[in-house]
Motif scaffolding. Structure first.
Motif, PDB file in Angstrom:
ATOM      1  N   LEU A 178       0.827  -1.210   0.000  1.00  0.00           N
ATOM      2  CA  LEU A 178       0.000   0.000   0.000  1.00  0.00           C
ATOM      3  C   LEU A 178       0.862   1.260   0.000  1.00  0.00           C
ATOM      4  CD1 LEU A 178      -2.804   1.300   0.191  1.00  0.00           C
ATOM      5  CD2 LEU A 178      -2.652   1.055   2.687  1.00  0.00           C
ATOM      6  N   LEU A 179       1.887   1.278   0.857  1.00  0.00           N
ATOM      7  CA  LEU A 179       2.766   2.453   0.895  1.00  0.00           C
ATOM      8  C   LEU A 179       3.583   2.570  -0.394  1.00  0.00           C
ATOM      9  CD1 LEU A 179       4.034   2.353   4.599  1.00  0.00           C
ATOM     10  CD2 LEU A 179       2.258   3.805   3.602  1.00  0.00           C
ATOM     11  N   SER A 180       3.970   1.442  -0.978  1.00  0.00           N
ATOM     12  CA  SER A 180       4.696   1.493  -2.250  1.00  0.00           C
ATOM     13  C   SER A 180       3.837   2.079  -3.359  1.00  0.00           C
ATOM     14  CB  SER A 180       5.159   0.083  -2.644  1.00  0.00           C
ATOM     15  OG  SER A 180       6.014  -0.461  -1.660  1.00  0.00           O
ATOM     16  N   TRP A 181       2.550   1.813  -3.309  1.00  0.00           N
ATOM     17  CA  TRP A 181       1.644   2.352  -4.317  1.00  0.00           C
ATOM     18  C   TRP A 181       1.369   3.833  -4.091  1.00  0.00           C
ATOM     19  CZ3 TRP A 181      -3.777   3.678  -3.909  1.00  0.00           C
ATOM     20  CH2 TRP A 181      -4.382   3.934  -5.146  1.00  0.00           C
ATOM     21  N   LEU A 182       1.388   4.276  -2.812  1.00  0.00           N
ATOM     22  CA  LEU A 182       1.105   5.677  -2.503  1.00  0.00           C
ATOM     23  C   LEU A 182       2.329   6.562  -2.669  1.00  0.00           C
ATOM     24  CD1 LEU A 182      -1.160   5.291   0.670  1.00  0.00           C
ATOM     25  CD2 LEU A 182      -1.888   5.806  -1.670  1.00  0.00           C
TER      26      LEU A 182
END
Length: 369
Positions: A103-107
């Motif tokens: 999720l953080l990699s996508w954000l």
């Protein structure tokens, strides 16, 4: 720290299996098929990376650090939680770490590097269950231990996945707050799984210990260094409940018994094991029943001796003779006359049966004695 573990019939099963898997994957040296990254999750069969990324390490330093943490701290956590609970919580923390990382990699605007390693899962476990470690680690160093390991990992391996390790600490905080409690195993489910055939086979593994899960709140931390001299907890609890009664034990008084919590003075029958304890409790119950029956008999004798005593001189002899000529007993006739004072009313009481027959009438000579 390891001496107490080795002296209890071998190392725990869960940590030993994890160490063997990590060591074997480390010998293979190919982590491309296990690394976690957004670009590697294009197909459905790549979902295994959410769990298997924890089995490989990006460098030998992180692998040795992870094995050392399992050896020093992971075994202690498994001792406190149980093998099944430890493995289940490890899987939950691994999935949570991987989900947060993706999720953080996508954000994040900048692309992230592929991540792998068991250190993030270990950081999550230490953050969530650090208080279960034995003192002084469980009390003083539990809040600071994950951050210290994180700094050490960055020093040993600057290319380590920092974002994944931070997600591990966040996952531990999420689990510690109880947000993952719905995914945890219930007590009946734990017992059912531990009684299944695969886990029974694991429990019979040689040189390894399958530790049963303990219910939350069932085991209290022991802080008294003299605890090893005390009798078992279940015996002490039962003996304390028995000592609170007034039943005799071996001919002695209950007030003269030593308390079960006193050091070096356990109750006499507790030294014989569960069979002796059950026999002693049965004997105490029988004695208590006999004593209660004797008390009831004594109360009945006292009640029978407290009969109503009246004197013939308390009523008119002429009126008493009239009632006796009518066929009424002397005792009830005296009571009826004493209550009414007249023959007609006394006759009505006697006819209606309002006067009992258990009356003792004493003459003046008997009273003067």
């Amino acid at each position: 720290m390891l001496r107490g573990v080795w002296e209890t019939a071998g190392p725990p099963l869960g940590c030993t299996l994890l160490m063997l898997l990590m060591f074997c994957v480390g010998l293979m040296g190919n982590c491309k098929q296990l690394e976690l990254h957004l670009e590697t999750l294009q197909e459905a069969w790549d979902g295994h990376r959410l769990l298997t990324h924890a089995l490989c390490a990006p460098s030998a330093h992180l692998l040795l650090l992870s094995l050392l943490i399992l050896l020093l701290l992971g075994w202690q956590l498994e001792e406190r939680l149980g093998t099944l609970c430890y493995l289940h919580l490890s899987c939950l923390c691994t999935l949570c770490c991987a989900t947060l990382y993706l999720l953080l990699s996508w954000l994040l605007p900048s692309p992230t590097v592929p991540a792998s390693g068991c250190l993030a899962t270990q950081l999550a476990l230490l953050t969530a269950q650090g208080t279960a470690l034995p003192p002084p680690l469980g009390r003083r160093l539990a809040p600071l231990l994950p951050f210290g390991i994180l700094v050490t990992a960055q020093i040993l391996c600057p290319v380590s996945p920092l974002l994944l390790h931070i997600c591990g600490i966040i996952s531990g905080l999420i689990s510690r707050c109880g947000l993952l409690s719905r995914l945890e195993l219930s007590a009946p489910r734990k017992r059912a799984l531990e009684g299944s055939l695969p886990f029974r086979c694991l429990a019979s593994a040689p040189l390894l210990r399958f530790i049963p899960c303990r219910d939350r709140g069932a085991v209290l931390p022991e802080t008294d260094p003299r605890a090893g001299e005390r009798p078992p907890l279940s015996y002490a609890y039962i003996s304390q409940s028995v000592l609170l009664t007034d039943a005799p034990w071996g001919g002695g008084s209950a007030h003269s018994w030593p308390l079960a919590g006193d050091i070096g003075t356990p109750a006499p029958s507790l030294l014989g094991g569960p069979a002796a304890l059950e026999e002693e409790l049965l004997r105490i119950g029988i004695r208590a029943s006999l004593r209660e029956y004797e008390e009831e008999e004594e109360r009945a004798r006292v009640a029978a001796s407290q009969e109503l005593r009246l004197q013939k001189s308390s009523v008119s002899a002429l009126r008493l003779q009239q009632l006796e000529r009518m066929g009424f007993p002397t005792g009830p006739a005296v009571v009826a006359l004493a209550a009414t004072g007249k023959v007609e009313r006394a006759v009505s009481l006697l006819v209606e049966g309002q006067v009992g027959g258990d009356v003792l009438v004493a003459s003046e000579k008997q009273v003067t004695k």
